[in-house]
Every structure is written in structure tokens, then in C-alpha cells.
Scaffold this motif. Sequence first.
Motif, PDB file in Angstrom:
ATOM      1  N   VAL A 143       1.001   6.797  -7.349  1.00 14.31           N
ATOM      2  CA  VAL A 143       1.534   5.614  -6.134  1.00 14.31           C
ATOM      3  C   VAL A 143       2.962   5.373  -6.133  1.00 14.31           C
ATOM      4  CG1 VAL A 143       0.847   3.314  -5.425  1.00 14.31           C
ATOM      5  CG2 VAL A 143      -1.122   4.900  -6.085  1.00 14.31           C
ATOM      6  N   ARG A 144       3.350   5.387  -7.544  1.00  8.24           N
ATOM      7  CA  ARG A 144       4.844   5.238  -7.419  1.00  8.24           C
ATOM      8  C   ARG A 144       5.666   6.136  -7.147  1.00  8.24           C
ATOM      9  NH1 ARG A 144       3.360   3.809 -13.153  1.00  8.24           N
ATOM     10  NH2 ARG A 144       2.553   1.669 -13.347  1.00  8.24           N
ATOM     11  N   ILE A 145       5.186   7.104  -6.639  1.00 11.23           N
ATOM     12  CA  ILE A 145       5.952   8.485  -6.313  1.00 11.23           C
ATOM     13  C   ILE A 145       6.346   8.367  -4.632  1.00 11.23           C
ATOM     14  CG2 ILE A 145       6.121  11.084  -5.795  1.00 11.23           C
ATOM     15  CD1 ILE A 145       4.248  11.370  -8.449  1.00 11.23           C
ATOM     16  N   ALA A 146       7.544   8.453  -4.232  1.00  9.68           N
ATOM     17  CA  ALA A 146       7.955   7.862  -2.910  1.00  9.68           C
ATOM     18  C   ALA A 146       7.607   8.927  -1.984  1.00  9.68           C
ATOM     19  CB  ALA A 146       9.462   7.637  -2.769  1.00  9.68           C
ATOM     20  N   SER A 147       7.102  10.178  -2.293  1.00 11.73           N
ATOM     21  CA  SER A 147       6.811  11.109  -1.549  1.00 11.73           C
ATOM     22  C   SER A 147       5.510  11.566  -1.399  1.00 11.73           C
ATOM     23  CB  SER A 147       7.630  12.667  -1.854  1.00 11.73           C
ATOM     24  OG  SER A 147       6.748  13.807  -1.155  1.00 11.73           O
ATOM     25  N   TRP A 148       4.951  11.334  -0.100  1.00 16.93           N
ATOM     26  CA  TRP A 148       3.347  11.479   0.111  1.00 16.93           C
ATOM     27  C   TRP A 148       2.811  12.815  -0.377  1.00 16.93           C
ATOM     28  CZ3 TRP A 148       0.738  15.004   3.153  1.00 16.93           C
ATOM     29  CH2 TRP A 148      -0.807  14.884   3.351  1.00 16.93           C
TER      30      TRP A 148
ATOM     31  N   ALA B 223     -12.555 -12.149   5.500  1.00 18.81           N
ATOM     32  CA  ALA B 223     -11.513 -11.281   4.890  1.00 18.81           C
ATOM     33  C   ALA B 223     -11.444 -10.068   5.800  1.00 18.81           C
ATOM     34  CB  ALA B 223     -11.986 -10.677   3.512  1.00 18.81           C
ATOM     35  N   GLU B 224     -10.143  -9.487   5.585  1.00 14.88           N
ATOM     36  CA  GLU B 224      -9.951  -8.176   6.387  1.00 14.88           C
ATOM     37  C   GLU B 224      -8.991  -7.350   4.908  1.00 14.88           C
ATOM     38  OE1 GLU B 224      -7.629  -9.109  10.072  1.00 14.88           O
ATOM     39  OE2 GLU B 224      -9.202 -10.371  10.494  1.00 14.88           O
ATOM     40  N   PRO B 225      -9.784  -6.816   4.288  1.00 20.28           N
ATOM     41  CA  PRO B 225      -9.338  -5.842   3.280  1.00 20.28           C
ATOM     42  C   PRO B 225      -8.085  -4.911   3.686  1.00 20.28           C
ATOM     43  CG  PRO B 225     -11.577  -5.448   3.297  1.00 20.28           C
ATOM     44  CD  PRO B 225     -11.291  -6.440   4.317  1.00 20.28           C
ATOM     45  N   ASP B 226      -7.400  -4.351   2.637  1.00 20.02           N
ATOM     46  CA  ASP B 226      -6.426  -3.309   3.225  1.00 20.02           C
ATOM     47  C   ASP B 226      -7.090  -2.166   3.311  1.00 20.02           C
ATOM     48  OD1 ASP B 226      -3.607  -4.322   3.366  1.00 20.02           O
ATOM     49  OD2 ASP B 226      -4.102  -4.983   1.228  1.00 20.02           O
ATOM     50  N   GLU B 227      -8.191  -1.827   2.109  1.00 20.72           N
ATOM     51  CA  GLU B 227      -9.114  -0.911   2.409  1.00 20.72           C
ATOM     52  C   GLU B 227     -10.216  -1.260   1.675  1.00 20.72           C
ATOM     53  OE1 GLU B 227      -8.839   1.864   3.908  1.00 20.72           O
ATOM     54  OE2 GLU B 227      -6.689   2.392   4.244  1.00 20.72           O
TER      55      GLU B 227
ATOM     56  N   SER C  36       3.999  -5.234   5.387  1.00 19.94           N
ATOM     57  CA  SER C  36       5.528  -4.688   5.564  1.00 19.94           C
ATOM     58  C   SER C  36       5.427  -3.081   5.392  1.00 19.94           C
ATOM     59  CB  SER C  36       6.333  -5.082   4.228  1.00 19.94           C
ATOM     60  OG  SER C  36       5.819  -4.854   2.985  1.00 19.94           O
ATOM     61  N   ASN C  37       6.451  -2.460   5.468  1.00 14.69           N
ATOM     62  CA  ASN C  37       6.531  -1.071   5.223  1.00 14.69           C
ATOM     63  C   ASN C  37       6.061  -0.316   3.950  1.00 14.69           C
ATOM     64  OD1 ASN C  37       7.301  -0.653   7.982  1.00 14.69           O
ATOM     65  ND2 ASN C  37       9.497  -0.149   7.496  1.00 14.69           N
ATOM     66  N   GLU C  38       6.411  -1.172   3.138  1.00 15.72           N
ATOM     67  CA  GLU C  38       6.165  -0.793   1.457  1.00 15.72           C
ATOM     68  C   GLU C  38       4.584  -1.215   1.201  1.00 15.72           C
ATOM     69  OE1 GLU C  38       6.520   0.526  -2.496  1.00 15.72           O
ATOM     70  OE2 GLU C  38       7.153   1.124  -0.645  1.00 15.72           O
ATOM     71  N   HIS C  39       4.008  -2.254   1.922  1.00 19.73           N
ATOM     72  CA  HIS C  39       2.600  -2.690   1.901  1.00 19.73           C
ATOM     73  C   HIS C  39       1.842  -1.510   2.388  1.00 19.73           C
ATOM     74  CE1 HIS C  39      -0.658  -5.809   2.075  1.00 19.73           C
ATOM     75  NE2 HIS C  39      -1.010  -4.742   2.688  1.00 19.73           N
ATOM     76  N   GLU C  40       2.066  -1.087   3.527  1.00 19.01           N
ATOM     77  CA  GLU C  40       1.369   0.052   3.935  1.00 19.01           C
ATOM     78  C   GLU C  40       1.512   1.497   3.540  1.00 19.01           C
ATOM     79  OE1 GLU C  40      -0.884  -0.415   6.919  1.00 19.01           O
ATOM     80  OE2 GLU C  40      -0.458  -2.546   6.262  1.00 19.01           O
ATOM     81  N   ARG C  41       2.679   1.611   2.908  1.00 12.99           N
ATOM     82  CA  ARG C  41       2.979   3.056   2.139  1.00 12.99           C
ATOM     83  C   ARG C  41       1.980   2.994   0.922  1.00 12.99           C
ATOM     84  NH1 ARG C  41       4.372   5.226  -2.298  1.00 12.99           N
ATOM     85  NH2 ARG C  41       5.137   3.092  -3.421  1.00 12.99           N
ATOM     86  N   ILE C  42       1.914   1.898   0.155  1.00 11.25           N
ATOM     87  CA  ILE C  42       1.178   1.803  -0.832  1.00 11.25           C
ATOM     88  C   ILE C  42      -0.591   1.863  -0.527  1.00 11.25           C
ATOM     89  CG2 ILE C  42       0.330   0.432  -2.903  1.00 11.25           C
ATOM     90  CD1 ILE C  42       3.223  -0.714  -2.927  1.00 11.25           C
ATOM     91  N   LYS C  43      -0.856   0.920   0.420  1.00  5.18           N
ATOM     92  CA  LYS C  43      -2.093   1.237   0.951  1.00  5.18           C
ATOM     93  C   LYS C  43      -2.645   2.557   1.366  1.00  5.18           C
ATOM     94  CE  LYS C  43      -3.582   0.446   5.167  1.00  5.18           C
ATOM     95  NZ  LYS C  43      -3.733  -0.060   6.551  1.00  5.18           N
ATOM     96  N   THR C  44      -1.668   3.313   2.011  1.00  3.09           N
ATOM     97  CA  THR C  44      -2.225   4.642   2.544  1.00  3.09           C
ATOM     98  C   THR C  44      -2.176   5.500   1.333  1.00  3.09           C
ATOM     99  OG1 THR C  44      -1.033   4.198   4.549  1.00  3.09           O
ATOM    100  CG2 THR C  44      -1.355   6.494   3.838  1.00  3.09           C
TER     101      THR C  44
ATOM    102  N   PRO D 282     -16.316   5.086   4.016  1.00  4.00           N
ATOM    103  CA  PRO D 282     -14.815   4.296   4.043  1.00  4.00           C
ATOM    104  C   PRO D 282     -15.326   3.077   5.196  1.00  4.00           C
ATOM    105  CG  PRO D 282     -14.588   6.562   4.454  1.00  4.00           C
ATOM    106  CD  PRO D 282     -16.240   6.442   4.720  1.00  4.00           C
ATOM    107  N   ARG D 283     -14.898   1.724   4.881  1.00  2.00           N
ATOM    108  CA  ARG D 283     -15.164   0.771   5.605  1.00  2.00           C
ATOM    109  C   ARG D 283     -13.673   0.259   6.211  1.00  2.00           C
ATOM    110  NH1 ARG D 283     -19.870  -2.323   5.075  1.00  2.00           N
ATOM    111  NH2 ARG D 283     -18.901  -3.875   6.877  1.00  2.00           N
ATOM    112  N   GLY D 284     -12.469   0.878   5.543  1.00  4.29           N
ATOM    113  CA  GLY D 284     -11.204   0.505   5.850  1.00  4.29           C
ATOM    114  C   GLY D 284     -10.942  -1.223   5.907  1.00  4.29           C
ATOM    115  N   GLN D 285     -10.509  -1.567   7.126  1.00 10.02           N
ATOM    116  CA  GLN D 285     -10.071  -2.828   7.210  1.00 10.02           C
ATOM    117  C   GLN D 285     -10.982  -3.800   7.838  1.00 10.02           C
ATOM    118  OE1 GLN D 285      -5.332  -1.945   7.620  1.00 10.02           O
ATOM    119  NE2 GLN D 285      -6.052  -3.556   8.742  1.00 10.02           N
TER     120      GLN D 285
END
Length: 218
Positions: A198-203, A115-119, A73-81, A100-103
Amino acid sequence: MVASLLTGQPPSREFAELLRPEPLPDGTDPEERLIVCGLSWQRYLDLDKALGDDRPGPRFYYLDGDLEIMTTSNEHERIKTWIGDLLADYFFETGAEIMPRGQATMRLALKEAGAEPDESWCLGKEKEFPELVLEIALTSGGVSKLEVYRRFAVPEVWFWRRNALEIFALRPDGASHERVSQSPLLPQLDVALLERCVRIASWREARGAFRAGLEAGR
């Protein structure tokens, strides 16, 4: 995604809505998960190939005949980033060399695990499998990720769930992962600072606060 897999055709809006997980307490959308049981290793490989190796989604996790198919979801991707970018700052500031190995897909046929980890990251030079993996888990359920990563002998697994970071370290005998309060791989990391940022909404604000925290901790 789940509705179309069940019916074999594009779902109606009403049917798709009934299969959608409930929003999180803050109103954001969680991941969607579908578990297929009794799937052979070869069928798992064939399904992955049919959907394309470079697909953006869905993500696959395989363990002993059970396949978890997950969309994010959008929130999932935000937190991962956010976590990935903050860790990049941490690695740079501490002078750590990483790969970095990413996904990148992880597979072990003899141990029936995929598996395909988030990061994910290798510390130091590149290795066959990463030493640190990150999973964003806004919803519960699915195959046991800790058991999957135990079979790859991943030393450290991070989960972001319930708005906090959970760290699991592989025991010396490799029998299981145990939860710990501090990262054995990154002992200088201020976990509380990472969680707050991570809880801050602004990157931009999140990275600024994290870098300031790193500077203050020197």
C-alpha cells in the motif's frame, strides 16, 4: 466544503484556506471533517436525501444525534483503491467467494447509527450488512466509527492510519471491538506484505509486489 457549510455561501480563498487541515508529514492533503451535533435521525435522512443518494461526496456518519460530514482527498482515495485492489487479488488467489459492498450506506434507525464505509465486503454470500469494513483515516476526530460498526455487529473493522493497518475484531459478546494483530476473517493474509505494498506509490508496482508475495507464500 467546510467553509461553505459554515457561511452558507462560497467561501473566499483566504477563508477556505484557514479551515483546511494541515498537510500530512509527506505533504499530501488529508480528509476534511465537520461535526454537526443535536441532529435528529429524520433530519439526517432528509439531509442525505437532499444531497442525493448517488452523490460522490460528502460522506456521512451518524451516531446518537451527531453527524460527521467528511470529504476525501487524493491520497485517501489512492489508499482505498490500493487496498481494495490488493484484497481482490488475495480473494481470487485464495479461492474466496465474496460480495463487494463498496461504500453502500448502512443504517439502523432503532440504534441511531449510519455509515458510508470506504470499502466493505461480505464473505461468502450477500448479507444485510458487511462482515469486513475498511476506513481510511488520515486525520483523527469525528464520531466513533467502532461504535457505529458495533451497532451493526460488523465482525471486523480495518483502519488505515499513520501509514499502517489497524485491525479490530468484534468480541464474542458483541460489547466492543478489540485490536488484534492478525485478521480473524482472513487468517492467511500477510498483513505486513499488504502494508508494504500500500505504501508503494505506483499501482502497477504495488500489485506486482503483492502478487509476488502471494506466490512466494504458497
